[in-house]
Each structure stands twice: as structure tokens, then as C-alpha cells.
Design a protein around this motif. Structure first.
Motif, short mmCIF file in Angstrom:
data_model
loop_
_atom_site.label_atom_id
_atom_site.label_comp_id
_atom_site.label_asym_id
_atom_site.label_seq_id
_atom_site.Cartn_x
_atom_site.Cartn_y
_atom_site.Cartn_z
N MET A 1 2.87 2.89 -1.66
CA MET A 1 1.61 2.16 -1.55
C MET A 1 0.49 3.18 -1.60
N ARG A 2 -0.61 2.81 -2.24
CA ARG A 2 -1.76 3.72 -2.38
C ARG A 2 -2.94 3.14 -1.62
N SER A 3 -3.50 3.97 -0.74
CA SER A 3 -4.65 3.55 0.05
C SER A 3 -5.92 3.58 -0.80
N PRO A 4 -7.00 2.97 -0.31
CA PRO A 4 -8.27 3.00 -1.05
C PRO A 4 -8.77 4.42 -1.33
N ASP A 5 -8.38 5.39 -0.48
CA ASP A 5 -8.80 6.78 -0.72
C ASP A 5 -7.74 7.56 -1.50
N SER A 6 -6.84 6.83 -2.18
CA SER A 6 -5.83 7.40 -3.10
C SER A 6 -4.73 8.20 -2.42
N LYS A 7 -4.47 7.95 -1.14
CA LYS A 7 -3.34 8.58 -0.46
C LYS A 7 -2.13 7.67 -0.61
N ASP A 8 -1.00 8.24 -1.03
CA ASP A 8 0.23 7.47 -1.19
C ASP A 8 1.06 7.50 0.08
N TYR A 9 1.63 6.34 0.41
CA TYR A 9 2.55 6.19 1.54
C TYR A 9 3.84 5.62 0.96
N CYS A 10 4.89 6.41 0.99
CA CYS A 10 6.14 5.99 0.35
C CYS A 10 7.17 5.56 1.39
N GLY A 11 8.06 4.72 0.97
CA GLY A 11 9.12 4.23 1.83
C GLY A 11 10.39 3.99 1.06
N LYS A 12 11.49 3.97 1.80
CA LYS A 12 12.81 3.77 1.20
C LYS A 12 13.60 2.86 2.12
N GLY A 13 14.43 2.03 1.53
CA GLY A 13 15.29 1.15 2.32
C GLY A 13 16.63 0.95 1.63
N ILE A 14 17.59 0.51 2.42
CA ILE A 14 18.92 0.16 1.92
C ILE A 14 19.14 -1.30 2.25
N TYR A 15 19.58 -2.08 1.25
CA TYR A 15 19.86 -3.50 1.48
C TYR A 15 21.17 -3.64 2.24
N LEU A 16 21.12 -4.31 3.38
CA LEU A 16 22.29 -4.50 4.24
C LEU A 16 22.91 -5.88 4.07
N GLU A 17 22.06 -6.88 3.84
CA GLU A 17 22.55 -8.26 3.67
C GLU A 17 21.62 -9.00 2.72
N ILE A 18 22.21 -9.72 1.79
CA ILE A 18 21.44 -10.49 0.82
C ILE A 18 22.06 -11.87 0.71
N VAL A 19 21.31 -12.88 1.10
CA VAL A 19 21.71 -14.27 0.90
C VAL A 19 20.59 -14.88 0.05
N PRO A 20 20.81 -15.01 -1.27
CA PRO A 20 19.73 -15.44 -2.16
C PRO A 20 18.99 -16.66 -1.65
N PHE A 21 17.67 -16.56 -1.70
CA PHE A 21 16.73 -17.61 -1.32
C PHE A 21 16.68 -17.90 0.17
N GLU A 22 17.46 -17.18 0.99
CA GLU A 22 17.50 -17.44 2.42
C GLU A 22 17.22 -16.23 3.30
N ARG A 23 17.88 -15.10 3.01
CA ARG A 23 17.81 -13.98 3.95
C ARG A 23 17.95 -12.65 3.21
#
Length: 169
Positions: free
Chosen positions: A62-84
Motif C-alpha cells: 500500500m502506498r501512503s499519500p506521501d509515497s511511502k510503501d507499506y508491504c505485507g505478506k500472508g499465507i492462506y490457511l482456509e478458503i471456503v469460496p463465497f463464505e470464509r
């Protein structure tokens, strides 16, 4: 199961989104949509990659209005399409390496790994969205995260309202 109570490490937000559940799901799982709404007011999300499978990764900046980037990473643990959707959530550098929150000037009280749980339920042709972000320290950090998520969800509402006619379920 209704998850509305916050514990010392959970931020919980519930919203009614004026869009069918399938469209809300697409907006959360497809990068071309996520990049249009994710992030607080006045932030942009120029990078969002998704490998939507259990064990797959997401990576964003994500880029702030002053052009600083904030990055993130995640791992998908559970996927129930359209629900969770349940995933880990960590701060990351631009190379995708997990870093402490202090890397971005935040308090050292954040754990290296947090968790995001997204629940979607049909609600009279709309979608009840429940977001639980676990691991955020109480106090100023949590209130900042609450504000950021609420602003981001405002952008999601706006985006889906605009895109409902062009996004197909």
C-alpha cells in the motif's frame, strides 16, 4: 457463529455491503479488484499478488499519500469460496521478507504474524461482512488499524457500487 466481541488482541468489524456475496468475494480474492479499494483513504495499492489456495501466499504494498510503501505478506490457511477466508498477516519488506512492525516505525508490540478472518453471509440480497484481525496490540495501534480498515471498507462499498454492473459473479 457471530464474532462480535473483541479480545485483547482482536479487532472486529461488521458491515453490510450493498452487493451480492459473490461480488464481495471477487473483490477480496482477485488482484485486479483488490488493488482498486484496499487501503485507507488516500492510500493506493499498486501491488497485490494472490495465490488463492491453502498454503498459497498473498503479497501487497500500500502506498501512503506521501509515497511511502507499506508491504505485507500472508499465507492462506482456509478458503471456503463465497463464505470464509482465513489467512496470516505479517509486515514485509519489498522483497517479501517478513519484518517487524518497527520496520515501518510502528510499535514493537505487534507480533510477527497476525491473522485475518473474513466471513461473508447473504443478507437480503446484500452481504454481511465480518472481519476479524487478530494480533493487533490494544490502544493507539488498534484504533489506527480500525480506522484504516473502516476507510478501506468504505472504499470497497464505493468500488462495488460503481462496479456491480460490470463485475459478473
Amino acid at each position: 457463529m457471530t464474532m462480535t466481541k473483541e479480545t485483547s488482541s482482536d479487532l472486529v468489524i461488521e458491515r453490510i455491503i450493498n452487493a451480492p456475496r459473490e461480488l464481495v468475494w471477487k473483490a477480496w480474492t482477485e488482484p485486479e479488484h483488490i488493488m482498486r479499494w484496499r487501503g485507507p483513504k488516500d492510500f493506493t495499492t499498486p501491488v497485490f499478488r494472490v495465490d488463492l489456495r491453502v498454503g498459497g501466499e498473498s503479497y501487497s504494498c500500500m502506498r501512503s499519500p506521501d509515497s511511502k510503501d507499506y508491504c505485507g505478506k500472508g499465507i492462506y490457511l482456509e478458503i471456503v469460496p463465497f463464505e470464509r477466508l482465513i489467512m496470516t498477516d505479517s509486515f514485509a519488506d519489498k522483497s517479501g521478507n517478513i519484518v517487524p512492525a518497527s520496520y515501518y516505525g510502528m510499535s514493537g508490540d505487534f507480533p510477527l504474524e497476525m491473522r485475518i478472518t473474513l466471513l461473508l453471509k447473504e443478507h437480503d440480497g446484500q452481504t454481511k461482512l465480518t472481519l476479524r484481525h487478530s494480533g493487533i496490540p490494544a490502544g493507539e495501534e488498534r484504533e489506527g488499524a480500525r480506522q484504516g480498515w473502516n476507510e478501506s471498507l468504505d472504499k470497497l462499498d464505493w468500488y462495488l457500487e460503481k462496479e456491480k454492473s460490470t463485475m459478473s459473479a
